[in-house]
Design an enzyme around this catalytic site. Structure first.
Site, PDB file in Angstrom:
ATOM      1  N   HIS A   1       0.908  -0.996   0.239  1.00 11.56           N
ATOM      2  CA  HIS A   1      -0.097   0.398  -0.365  1.00 11.56           C
ATOM      3  C   HIS A   1       0.706   1.065   0.110  1.00 11.56           C
ATOM      4  CE1 HIS A   1      -4.539   1.085  -0.120  1.00 11.56           C
ATOM      5  NE2 HIS A   1      -4.430   1.169   1.494  1.00 11.56           N
TER       6      HIS A   1
ATOM      7  N   ASN B   1      -6.826   6.735   4.635  1.00 16.02           N
ATOM      8  CA  ASN B   1      -8.162   6.977   4.305  1.00 16.02           C
ATOM      9  C   ASN B   1      -8.653   8.345   3.807  1.00 16.02           C
ATOM     10  OD1 ASN B   1      -8.469   4.063   4.843  1.00 16.02           O
ATOM     11  ND2 ASN B   1      -9.647   3.949   6.103  1.00 16.02           N
TER      12      ASN B   1
ATOM     13  N   ASP C   1      -0.532   2.355  -5.219  1.00 21.60           N
ATOM     14  CA  ASP C   1      -1.129   0.991  -5.646  1.00 21.60           C
ATOM     15  C   ASP C   1      -2.060   0.663  -6.194  1.00 21.60           C
ATOM     16  OD1 ASP C   1      -2.159   1.619  -2.972  1.00 21.60           O
ATOM     17  OD2 ASP C   1      -2.977  -0.276  -3.112  1.00 21.60           O
TER      18      ASP C   1
ATOM     19  N   ASN D   1      -9.268   3.643  -0.920  1.00 19.30           N
ATOM     20  CA  ASN D   1      -9.071   4.531  -0.094  1.00 19.30           C
ATOM     21  C   ASN D   1      -9.101   5.898  -0.397  1.00 19.30           C
ATOM     22  OD1 ASN D   1     -11.603   3.104   0.955  1.00 19.30           O
ATOM     23  ND2 ASN D   1      -9.720   1.462   2.793  1.00 19.30           N
TER      24      ASN D   1
END
Length: 227
Positions: free
Chosen positions: A19, A66, A91, A112
């Protein structure tokens, strides 16, 4: 001026996660081009420098993935930029590992970090989609993206990061095609020539210089005994 945003999660726990490939990309650019030391600003880490003829701000939001849009929106407003001046490295599950694609606008595909950026600045920004592959089932996605790259993945990962750095100046100038070519040259460089010559098939076949004997086989045999 361009704002290059790398997406990821702050802290050593997440540093090598799939991520965090966006963080890794902007960190490589900062190192390779001698950008200023990272400093805290806009709820993130910022580094400034020049790529080609463009001044570029590198940003790593530290709001966790987020809430990335909070940091991006704050930086964009401070520098009086528009979404068209923003490039986000992130990613991408829908691309195989090692594939990189540049995209302008569109949806967030459930990412997100992108969802948060959409909420704060809209969708009309550029993205560098950095393929990490898919674990095969949606229930495994969270654990997959928050796990470290495997040792077997380090070679292609390094090629992608080097290629992204190679093409960074082109990306800053708005040439996504040239950026993509720079990545491809690292990930899949042209094969060297073997030195073998290709046979020349253009030469006309040699003609049979022996004239055909019009006599029949029986005549030839008879002439033979006469002699």
């Amino acid at each position: 001026m361009r704002l290059f945003v790398g997406l990821g999660n702050p802290g050593g726990k997440y540093a090598e996660n799939r991520h965090n490939i966006g963080f890794m990309a902007v960190e490589r650019i900062a190192d390779d081009y001698g950008f200023a030391p990272w400093r805290s600003k806009f709820q993130g880490k910022v580094s400034e420098g020049t790529l080609g003829h463009e001044k570029v701000i590198l940003l790593k939001p530290e709001t966790f993935m987020n809430l990335s849009g909070q940091s991006v929106g704050e930086a964009m407003r401070f520098y009086k930029l528009t979404p068209a001046d923003v490039v986000v490295f992130h990613d991408e599950l829908d691309l195989v590992p090692g594939k990189v694609r540049v995209k302008t606008g569109g949806g967030h595909a459930g990412h997100n970090g992108l969802r948060s950026i959409h909420q704060h600045i809209g969708a009309d920004y550029d993205r560098v989609r950095m393929g990490i592959g898919h674990p095969g089932h949606k229930d495994r996605v969270a654990g997959y993206v928050l796990s470290d790259f495997a040792k077997a993945e380090q070679n292609w990962l390094d090629d992608v990061l080097r290629g992204s750095s190679d093409g960074a100046a082109a990306l800053a100038s708005g040439d996504g095609g040239k950026f993509s070519n720079a990545v491809a040259m690292r990930v899949a460089p042209p094969r060297p020539s073997t030195g073998k010559k290709t046979p020349d098939t253009t030469t006309a076949p040699k003609k049979d210089t022996q004239k055909d004997d019009p006599r029949s086989a029986m005549e030839k045999l008879r002439d033979k005994f006469k002699s």
